[in-house]
Design a protein around this motif. Structure first.
Motif, PDB file in Angstrom:
ATOM      1  N   LEU A 156      -4.526   9.888  -4.089  1.00  0.00           N
ATOM      2  CA  LEU A 156      -5.499  10.138  -3.122  1.00  0.00           C
ATOM      3  C   LEU A 156      -5.622  11.775  -3.087  1.00  0.00           C
ATOM      4  O   LEU A 156      -6.505  12.209  -2.371  1.00  0.00           O
ATOM      5  N   LEU A 157      -5.115  12.411  -3.972  1.00  0.00           N
ATOM      6  CA  LEU A 157      -5.316  13.745  -4.000  1.00  0.00           C
ATOM      7  C   LEU A 157      -6.796  14.298  -4.706  1.00  0.00           C
ATOM      8  O   LEU A 157      -7.297  13.169  -5.608  1.00  0.00           O
ATOM      9  N   VAL A 203       5.548  11.678   6.873  1.00  0.00           N
ATOM     10  CA  VAL A 203       4.617  11.110   5.999  1.00  0.00           C
ATOM     11  C   VAL A 203       4.606   9.506   6.085  1.00  0.00           C
ATOM     12  O   VAL A 203       5.423   8.675   5.926  1.00  0.00           O
ATOM     13  N   PHE A 204       3.364   9.169   6.546  1.00  0.00           N
ATOM     14  CA  PHE A 204       3.074   7.705   6.687  1.00  0.00           C
ATOM     15  C   PHE A 204       2.767   7.033   5.459  1.00  0.00           C
ATOM     16  O   PHE A 204       1.571   7.260   4.867  1.00  0.00           O
ATOM     17  N   LEU A 205       3.395   6.144   5.068  1.00  0.00           N
ATOM     18  CA  LEU A 205       3.505   5.432   3.737  1.00  0.00           C
ATOM     19  C   LEU A 205       2.498   4.218   3.913  1.00  0.00           C
ATOM     20  O   LEU A 205       3.029   3.057   3.926  1.00  0.00           O
ATOM     21  N   ASP A 206       1.286   4.263   4.571  1.00  0.00           N
ATOM     22  CA  ASP A 206       0.501   2.986   4.796  1.00  0.00           C
ATOM     23  C   ASP A 206      -0.679   3.179   3.984  1.00  0.00           C
ATOM     24  O   ASP A 206      -1.618   2.228   4.397  1.00  0.00           O
ATOM     25  N   GLY A 207      -1.051   3.811   3.136  1.00  0.00           N
ATOM     26  CA  GLY A 207      -2.174   3.753   2.337  1.00  0.00           C
ATOM     27  C   GLY A 207      -3.141   4.687   2.866  1.00  0.00           C
ATOM     28  O   GLY A 207      -4.222   4.984   2.162  1.00  0.00           O
ATOM     29  N   SER A 208      -3.122   5.391   3.685  1.00  0.00           N
ATOM     30  CA  SER A 208      -3.899   6.655   4.452  1.00  0.00           C
ATOM     31  C   SER A 208      -3.337   7.775   3.945  1.00  0.00           C
ATOM     32  O   SER A 208      -2.335   8.104   3.126  1.00  0.00           O
ATOM     33  N   GLU A 209      -4.488   8.712   3.873  1.00  0.00           N
ATOM     34  CA  GLU A 209      -4.138  10.078   3.236  1.00  0.00           C
ATOM     35  C   GLU A 209      -3.312  11.048   4.363  1.00  0.00           C
ATOM     36  O   GLU A 209      -3.641  10.952   5.340  1.00  0.00           O
ATOM     37  N   PRO A 210      -2.089  11.436   3.508  1.00  0.00           N
ATOM     38  CA  PRO A 210      -1.401  12.289   4.324  1.00  0.00           C
ATOM     39  C   PRO A 210      -1.866  13.600   4.458  1.00  0.00           C
ATOM     40  O   PRO A 210      -1.600  14.437   3.546  1.00  0.00           O
ATOM     41  N   ALA A 211      -2.598  13.863   5.331  1.00  0.00           N
ATOM     42  CA  ALA A 211      -3.405  15.055   5.526  1.00  0.00           C
ATOM     43  C   ALA A 211      -2.473  16.311   5.434  1.00  0.00           C
ATOM     44  O   ALA A 211      -2.790  17.520   4.880  1.00  0.00           O
ATOM     45  N   GLN A 234       1.001  -1.233   0.011  1.00  0.00           N
ATOM     46  CA  GLN A 234      -0.098  -0.007  -0.224  1.00  0.00           C
ATOM     47  C   GLN A 234       0.961   1.407  -0.054  1.00  0.00           C
ATOM     48  O   GLN A 234       0.624   2.379  -0.682  1.00  0.00           O
ATOM     49  N   GLY A 235       1.930   1.254   0.758  1.00  0.00           N
ATOM     50  CA  GLY A 235       2.857   2.398   0.850  1.00  0.00           C
ATOM     51  C   GLY A 235       3.510   2.516  -0.536  1.00  0.00           C
ATOM     52  O   GLY A 235       4.092   3.913  -0.710  1.00  0.00           O
ATOM     53  N   ARG A 236       3.652   1.594  -1.290  1.00  0.00           N
ATOM     54  CA  ARG A 236       4.342   1.966  -2.530  1.00  0.00           C
ATOM     55  C   ARG A 236       3.429   2.336  -3.700  1.00  0.00           C
ATOM     56  O   ARG A 236       3.852   2.876  -4.805  1.00  0.00           O
ATOM     57  N   LEU A 237       2.211   2.552  -3.341  1.00  0.00           N
ATOM     58  CA  LEU A 237       1.260   3.037  -4.515  1.00  0.00           C
ATOM     59  C   LEU A 237       1.434   4.616  -4.536  1.00  0.00           C
ATOM     60  O   LEU A 237       1.844   5.388  -3.171  1.00  0.00           O
TER      61      LEU A 237
END
Length: 391
Positions: A183-184, A243-251, A175-178
């Motif tokens: 997500l924008l 920046v958490f590269l776990d598939g969540s939106e980096p707000a 997920q983090g490699r996506l």
């Protein structure tokens, strides 16, 4: 880097602009099919392909649609063949709305190009000027330090895009490699280039960013400043610590991107030309717009005719006054001129002239006396016939 935008126009808030490169064959046919499909589905109101006078190699497409109800968007895409250094065609897309652009509106890129990349339609999301970069994918930084430095420097010069560098604190999962671009919101999705630095490239990436005056935190992100930097740009406001590269939106990162996009950034020269072309050479008008345009033309011609009439009347009045003055001048007899007196000399000039004559007179007398000296020295007096009486 320059920090002044005095000589550059700023990007209007009503404008959406992006450019890229299509690497497949027949990009104009891809655009035609995509526009036709969106017109059939009602996503756009209409489209056209106006001719380009004087440049047979270029292709221009126009499209118009409505967003948020009555807000009209006019968009223009230009295809430019690439030189021998790059394959395919460069595309430049500008869209202008009747009010400031909302990031939630559909991306103009996906109304001219198919959403899916690759296949028979080719790929249209390549970076316009930097080889190897893609608009909607993760761009891993090169392993060579000098090549990394060159790529980031060249990308920062491309002010059509928003460049963000993300450092991976640890190797991310699937997920983090996506790409984060997915997500924008649509208004930013095709204007962001995402550069990724691997965990072991932390020192190398900050060495490469040194010339740009920014650095990326470990496990964070930073936006690359364009040259010239926009007014009010502060690298600290566009640096994200984590920046958490776990598939969540980096707000926090997305907030920095929104803030950067809202700055009065310099308008690139090519984008300014494309916007001028959109405004001045737009052809896809409704009947109401054509009627309004004709009314403006009639009003402009009427103003020009009135100005010419005023100028003609002014010239006519001036000519009549000149003729009247000339006739009056001919009827009046010429006045007798008063007798002219010789100009009086000033005392100083008279004294100087007197001294000059005196000097000449004394000089002549001296010469005469010198000529008479031999006669005075003789013992006798010469007779009239030249003989000496003393002899």
């Amino acid at each position: 880097m320059s920090n002044s935008t005095a000589d550059h126009a700023t990007i209007p808030q009503t404008l959406w602009a992006a450019r890229g490169r299509h690497t497949g064959p027949d990009p104009e046919e891809v655009v035609r099919r995509t526009l036709r499909r969106h017109k059939d589905s009602g996503d756009i109101d209409d489209f056209a392909e106006p001719p380009v006078p004087g440049d047979a190699a270029r292709r221009v497409f126009e499209a118009r649609w409505r967003v948020a109800g009555p807000v009209t968007v006019r968009a223009r895409l230009t295809l430019v063949p690439q030189d021998g250094r790059r394959e395919g065609h460069e595309w430049r897309l500008v869209a202008e709305a009747e009010r400031p652009w909302d990031e939630a509106w559909p991306s103009p890129a996906t109304l001219f190009w198919p959403e899916a990349a690759g296949g028979e339609d080719g790929t249209w999301d390549h970076h316009a000027t930097v080889t190897g970069l893609r608009l909607r994918q993760v761009n891993a930084l090169p392993a060579d330090d000098k090549e990394m430095r060159r790529r980031l420097r060249d990308a920062a010069r491309e002010t059509w895009c928003l460049n963000v560098v993300v450092h991976e604190a640890m190797t991310p999962d699937e997920q983090g490699r996506l790409p984060l671009a997915r997500l924008l919101p649509p208004g930013l999705r095709h204007r962001v280039v995402e550069h990724r630095a691997a965990p072991h490239q932390f020192r190398a990436v900050n060495w490469a960013l040194k010339d740009l005056g920014v650095e990326v935190p470990r496990g964070g992100a930073v936006l690359l400043p364009p040259d010239p930097a926009p007014e009010g740009y502060d690298s600290r406001e566009h640096t994200v610590r984590s920046v958490f590269l776990d598939g969540s939106e980096p707000a926090e990162l997305f907030a920095a991107l929104r803030h950067f996009a809202a700055l009065p950034r310099p308008l690139p020269r090519e984008a300014e030309e494309a916007l001028t072309d959109l405004r001045d050479n737009w052809t896809l008008m409704t009947l109401q717009e054509e009627l309004e345009r004709e009314r403006r033309l009639v009003a402009r011609y009427a103003e020009a005719l009135e100005a010419m009439t005023r100028s003609r009347d002014l010239y006519k009045d001036a000519a009549e006054q000149a003729l009247e003055a000339l006739a009056a001048y001919r009827d009046v007899p010429a006045p007798a001129l008063p007798p002219q007196r010789p100009a009086s000399r000033t005392p100083g000039a008279l004294q100087q002239l007197t001294r000059t004559f005196e000097r000449l007179r004394f000089t002549a007398r001296g010469r005469q006396e010198q000529g008479a000296e031999p006669t005075a020295e003789s013992d006798g007096t010469e007779t009239a016939d030249g003989t000496d009486r003393s002899s």
